[in-house]
Design a protein around this motif. Structure first.
Motif, PDB file in Angstrom:
ATOM      1  N   ILE A  23       0.869  -1.182   0.000  1.00  0.00           N
ATOM      2  CA  ILE A  23       0.000   0.000   0.000  1.00  0.00           C
ATOM      3  C   ILE A  23       0.904   1.229   0.000  1.00  0.00           C
ATOM      4  CG2 ILE A  23      -1.842   1.244   1.210  1.00  0.00           C
ATOM      5  CD1 ILE A  23      -2.577  -1.359   2.642  1.00  0.00           C
ATOM      6  N   ASP A  24       0.625   2.172  -0.890  1.00  0.00           N
ATOM      7  CA  ASP A  24       1.332   3.463  -0.953  1.00  0.00           C
ATOM      8  C   ASP A  24       2.859   3.303  -0.979  1.00  0.00           C
ATOM      9  OD1 ASP A  24      -1.137   4.663  -1.024  1.00  0.00           O
ATOM     10  OD2 ASP A  24      -1.041   5.530   0.982  1.00  0.00           O
ATOM     11  N   PHE A  47      -1.861  -1.219  -3.842  1.00  0.00           N
ATOM     12  CA  PHE A  47      -3.020  -0.384  -3.494  1.00  0.00           C
ATOM     13  C   PHE A  47      -2.556   1.042  -3.256  1.00  0.00           C
ATOM     14  CE2 PHE A  47      -3.833  -4.718  -2.072  1.00  0.00           C
ATOM     15  CZ  PHE A  47      -5.054  -4.976  -2.665  1.00  0.00           C
ATOM     16  N   THR A  49      -3.886   4.892  -1.848  1.00  0.00           N
ATOM     17  CA  THR A  49      -4.951   5.641  -1.177  1.00  0.00           C
ATOM     18  C   THR A  49      -5.290   6.921  -1.926  1.00  0.00           C
ATOM     19  OG1 THR A  49      -3.387   6.815   0.265  1.00  0.00           O
ATOM     20  CG2 THR A  49      -4.312   4.739   1.097  1.00  0.00           C
ATOM     21  N   HIS A  55       2.634   8.924  -1.729  1.00  0.00           N
ATOM     22  CA  HIS A  55       1.806   7.707  -1.691  1.00  0.00           C
ATOM     23  C   HIS A  55       1.903   6.946  -3.017  1.00  0.00           C
ATOM     24  CE1 HIS A  55       0.012   8.924   2.147  1.00  0.00           C
ATOM     25  NE2 HIS A  55       0.388  10.103   1.690  1.00  0.00           N
ATOM     26  N   VAL A 129      -8.114   2.345   2.571  1.00  0.00           N
ATOM     27  CA  VAL A 129      -8.124   1.008   1.972  1.00  0.00           C
ATOM     28  C   VAL A 129      -8.445  -0.009   3.070  1.00  0.00           C
ATOM     29  CG1 VAL A 129      -6.651  -0.760   0.938  1.00  0.00           C
ATOM     30  CG2 VAL A 129      -6.499   1.600   0.133  1.00  0.00           C
ATOM     31  N   HIS A 140      -6.194   0.745   6.293  1.00  0.00           N
ATOM     32  CA  HIS A 140      -5.207   1.822   6.114  1.00  0.00           C
ATOM     33  C   HIS A 140      -6.023   3.084   5.836  1.00  0.00           C
ATOM     34  CE1 HIS A 140      -2.095   4.282   4.298  1.00  0.00           C
ATOM     35  NE2 HIS A 140      -1.177   3.341   4.413  1.00  0.00           N
TER      36      HIS A 140
END
Ligand code: NI
Ligand code: MN
Length: 230
Positions: A23-24, A47, A49, A55, A129, A140
């Protein structure tokens, strides 16, 4: 059980059953990154955000390296696709099953754009997320202000096994607001993110985790590179 590795700033690696997702993935240029681009394990999903540089980071390059889809809002996914990434465009409130789990994009109160030499490109709405992998839920929060629907999400989608909550202030919630977010979401474990990477967001994360522990909750400061099985 899935393993979370905090990679610095808002970047989180999730590993489960021989698969990995991130993520990010702000790695190159992240002064607190715990790993280099080359050390990121082969990814099955990425993923995002929102579109801000801290990010979006290396998402396109990682997608191209691993043929891993970037899963994000429609506009942000579209921007990444134009740069050669594989994408799955979604939008706020939607859920997508990616085979070894599912993701739901939840609202976040922030902004989302990609800065270019010509100005700012709209990158869709910012999101949080929510990921379920192996029956465990990770939330998140992205970059968000405090808002009361966090309580709704905690009630509807809980129990949340681990919540990653921004505490840096200036661009997101600070510690007091993050504590209220924690009270509303009621996660089993809380981990602070988005602090101390840059001077305006310098915070002592133990002020957040200590207050949670005083109230009988579970919270962990993860130094970049540290893991949490959840
Ligand atoms: Ni942001
Ligand atoms: Mn940010």
């Amino acid at each position: 059980m899935p393993t979370l590795t905090f990679c610095g700033h808002s970047c989180c690696l999730i590993e489960s059953g021989g698969k990995a997702a991130i993520i990010d993935p702000f790695i190159q240029g992240n002064p607190r990154a715990s790993l280099t681009f080359e050390k990121v394990p082969p990814l099955s999903a990425i993923f995002l955000t929102h579109g801000h540089g801290d990010h979006l980071g290396d998402a396109v390059a990682l997608s191209r390296r691993d043929q891993a889809p970037i899963i994000a809002t429609y506009e942000l996914a579209g921007c990444c696709q134009m740069q050669g990434a594989e994408v799955i465009g979604m939008n706020v409130g939607g859920r997508h099953d990616f085979g070894w789990g599912w993701v739901k994009l939840l609202p976040a109160w922030h902004s989302s754009s990609i800065q270019t030499s010509d100005g700012f490109t709209y990158a869709g709405m910012p999101t949080g997320v929510l990921l379920e992998i192996e029956g465990k839920k990770l939330y998140h929060l992205g970059d968000t202000a405090l808002f009361s629907d966090l309580g709704l999400f905690g009630r509807l989608y809980g129990p949340i096994d681990v919540a990653l909550i921004p505490i840096g202030d200036h661009f997101t919630m600070g510690i007091e607001d993050a504590l209220e977010a924690w009270r509303m979401i009621q996660p089993l474990k809380a981990v602070p993110i988005h602090y101390t990477t840059f001077p305006p967001i310098t915070q002592d994360p133990t002020r957040f985790t200590g207050r949670i522990q005083e109230q009988g909750g579970e919270a962990h400061v993860l130094n970049p590179g540290e893991k949490l099985v959840y």
